[in-house]
Design an enzyme around this catalytic site. Structure first.
Site, PDB file in Angstrom:
ATOM      1  CD  GLU A 136      25.110  20.226  43.522  1.00 45.38           C
ATOM      2  OE1 GLU A 136      23.914  20.067  43.226  1.00 45.38           O
ATOM      3  OE2 GLU A 136      26.013  19.435  43.153  1.00 45.38           O
TER       4      GLU A 136
ATOM      5  CE1 TYR B 262      28.674  13.048  41.901  1.00 53.00           C
ATOM      6  CE2 TYR B 262      27.970  15.325  41.763  1.00 53.00           C
ATOM      7  CZ  TYR B 262      28.185  14.188  42.511  1.00 53.00           C
ATOM      8  OH  TYR B 262      27.939  14.170  43.861  1.00 53.00           O
TER       9      TYR B 262
ATOM     10  CD  GLU C  11      28.280  16.773  46.111  1.00 46.43           C
ATOM     11  OE1 GLU C  11      27.640  16.304  45.142  1.00 46.43           O
ATOM     12  OE2 GLU C  11      27.736  17.397  47.044  1.00 46.43           O
TER      13      GLU C  11
HETATM   14  O1  AHR Z   1      25.828  13.281  45.454  1.00 47.02           O
HETATM   15  C1  AHR Z   1      24.471  13.360  45.140  1.00 47.02           C
HETATM   16  C2  AHR Z   1      24.011  14.789  44.920  1.00 47.02           C
HETATM   17  O2  AHR Z   1      24.680  15.317  43.820  1.00 47.02           O
HETATM   18  C3  AHR Z   1      24.322  15.759  46.025  1.00 47.02           C
HETATM   19  O3  AHR Z   1      23.377  15.753  47.030  1.00 47.02           O
HETATM   20  C4  AHR Z   1      24.337  17.072  45.315  1.00 47.02           C
HETATM   21  O4  AHR Z   1      25.195  18.008  45.927  1.00 47.02           O
HETATM   22  C5  AHR Z   1      24.775  16.716  43.909  1.00 47.02           C
HETATM   23  O5  AHR Z   1      23.966  17.278  42.942  1.00 47.02           O
END
Ligand code: AHR
Length: 490
Positions: free
Chosen positions: A174, A246, A300
């Protein structure tokens, strides 16, 4: 409600690589300490300090790849802190996550031992934000050089006679946020410097992974690659680019309403669109001889609910109860990965233990498998199969994916409707059917969970599949995920 679909056995999408079922574990909350790592002296059953129950559960899941040590933590981590005699390792504050004191008792060797035990390929996220190219170079040499240098000798003296053979290396995390607050051009310049100094040792050719966009941020991708293209002569090696995606929620983990449930689950359609858009953005640069084809990774992914502050206080940062809603969410994502498998090389769920959409939750000596864990278990049968297209006139009723091996077809069917059951009839356009079995995850309450005092509330249940020579029918109660194996008469 009834629904129909046709599985086109010869209409192949591509291989469902095991790496699409990857995982991620970070020094955050209780993921490592008190989660996977309890220490050699703990009264909790352990294998060299690794929580035994967690290791066994992860073994059953056949984890293909595990990413570590972060996340944001990666860009503040100095790998030398985590090697050598434990009593000599420095104690440091975790810069990103609540300033927790890290005693570094879990470092490179402990992580490699975990990977060895669960037979996962290690994926190390290097420190670009606060580290140097030399530091990353030395970590690669320490891990991968078989013998003949001081760093290889040091690894041997620390108990690993052979190289770890780490193939996957992330160059920062990131970078647009916690990894340095860089813009795409600044990151590209740093990426190129760091990647230049990652050597190949022995048979292990590093697979280098650049920081990709947050969600479907096409501007990041385009600016990064445009900048890479301006390199004189040839660009630094680059094999993969990692998007983070996410599925944000508007409720606390066990307080979802019909509206907030729908809102979060709808994010998985955005995930599918993001994969298609990002892949086509990458393809526009693939013909540039300086760049070539770069793999798309989702480094992620997972649900991210509104924080339950009491639970977080008790169990650690980003501890998130995992519910029937998450079982369905995980299934929606895996169905997307199956359908888009030709565009992806790896996907890692965030995170393995006690953080966000976890597979396992721990409390003292308890370790339970979450509904998300069981979704991964049920969908395992797709791995290594060839995904095939499904004609499905009502995709908003149901989420479907299908894959085939030489002997059977595997179908994951999800009814995300919180109110209505669906009777699904699938025609198989291909060989005849010789049998069918299935398992499902179902609970009438999407907020229900596997709690420490009721760890088996949501577990796989048998489901009846009625079959004839060229079709089969299954009843999917409201809010259900089912994986069916259709045996073929070949
Ligand atoms: O998964 C939690 C956090 O989410 C991670 O450290 C980061 O890469 C993302 O923003």
């Amino acid at each position: 409600m009834t629904s129909t679909a046709t599985i086109r056995c010869k209409d192949e999408i591509g291989l469902i690589r095991p790496e699409l079922y990857g995982h991620f574990i970070e020094h955050l909350g209780s993921a490592i300490y008190n989660g996977i790592w309890v220490g050699e002296d703990s009264s909790i059953p352990n294998i060299g300090g690794l929580r035994k129950a967690a290791v066994e559960y992860l073994q059953a899941l056949k984890v293909p790849v595990l990413r570590w040590p972060g996340g944001c933590f990666a860009d503040a981590y100095h790998w030398r802190d985590g090697i050598g005699r434990k009593t000599d390792r420095p104690r440091r504050l975790n810069l990103w996550w609540d300033g927790a004191v890290e005693d570094n008792s879990f470092g490179t060797h402990e992580f490699m031992e975990l990977c060895k035990l669960i037979r996962a390929r290690p994926y190390l996220a290097g420190n670009l934000g606060s580290g140097t190219p030399a530091e990353l170079h030395d970590w690669v040499e320490y891990c991968n050089n078989p013998f003949g240098t001081t760093l290889a000798d040091e690894r041997m003296a620390n108990g690993a006679p052979g190289p770890f053979g780490v193939r996957y290396w992330g160059i920062g995390n990131e970078a647009w946020g916690c990894g340095g607050h860089l813009n795409a051009e600044e990151y590209c310049a740093l990426y190129s410097r760091f990647a230049t100094y990652v050597p190949t040792y022995g048979d292990t050719k590093p697979f280098l992974i650049a920081v990709g966009p947050e969600s479907n941020d096409l501007e990041w991708t385009q600016r990064f690659f445009s900048s890479l293209r301006t390199t004189r002569r040839y660009a630094a090696p680059l094999h993969g680019i990692a998007m983070h995606f996410y599925s944000w929620g508007k409720s606390k983990p066990t307080e979802y309403t019909r509206e907030t449930l729908k809102d979060q689950l709808d994010r998985f359609a955005d995930l599918e669109k993001a994969i298609i858009d990002q892949r086509s953005a990458l393809d526009t640069f693939a013909t540039d001889p300086k760049i070539g084809k770069v793999g798309l990774i989702i480094d992620e992914w997972g649900t991210w609910d509104v924080s339950d502050e009491i639970a977080e206080k008790k169990f650690g940062k980003f501890w998130q109860q995992n519910t029937m809603k998450d079982a369905v969410a995980a299934g929606l994502a895996l169905n997307v990965f199956h359908r888009q498998c030709d565009k992806l090389v790896m996907c890692n769920l965030a995170q393995t233990v006690n953080v966000l959409q976890a597979l396992l939750l721990t409390n003292d000596d308890n370790c339970l498998r979450t509904p998300t864990y069981y979704t991964f278990l049920l969908c395992l049968k797709h791995r290594g199969n060839t995904a095939v297209n499904v004609d499905h006139p009502f995709p908003w009723h149901l989420s479907l994916s299908a894959s085939r091996s030489a002997r059977d077809i595997v179908v994951t069917a999800i009814n995300p409707d919180p109110d209505k059951a669906v009777e699904l009839t699938c025609t198989v356009d291909g060989p005849g059917i010789a049998g069918a079995i299935g398992q499902m995850l179902h609970h009438d309450d999407w907020n229900s969970c596997n709690a420490f005092d009721a760890p088996d509330t949501i577990v796989p249940l048998p489901v009846t599949v009625k079959w004839r020579e060229h079709d089969f029918t299954v009843e999917l109660p409201r809010f259900t995920l089912a994986t069916l194996t259709i045996q073929l008469s070949v």
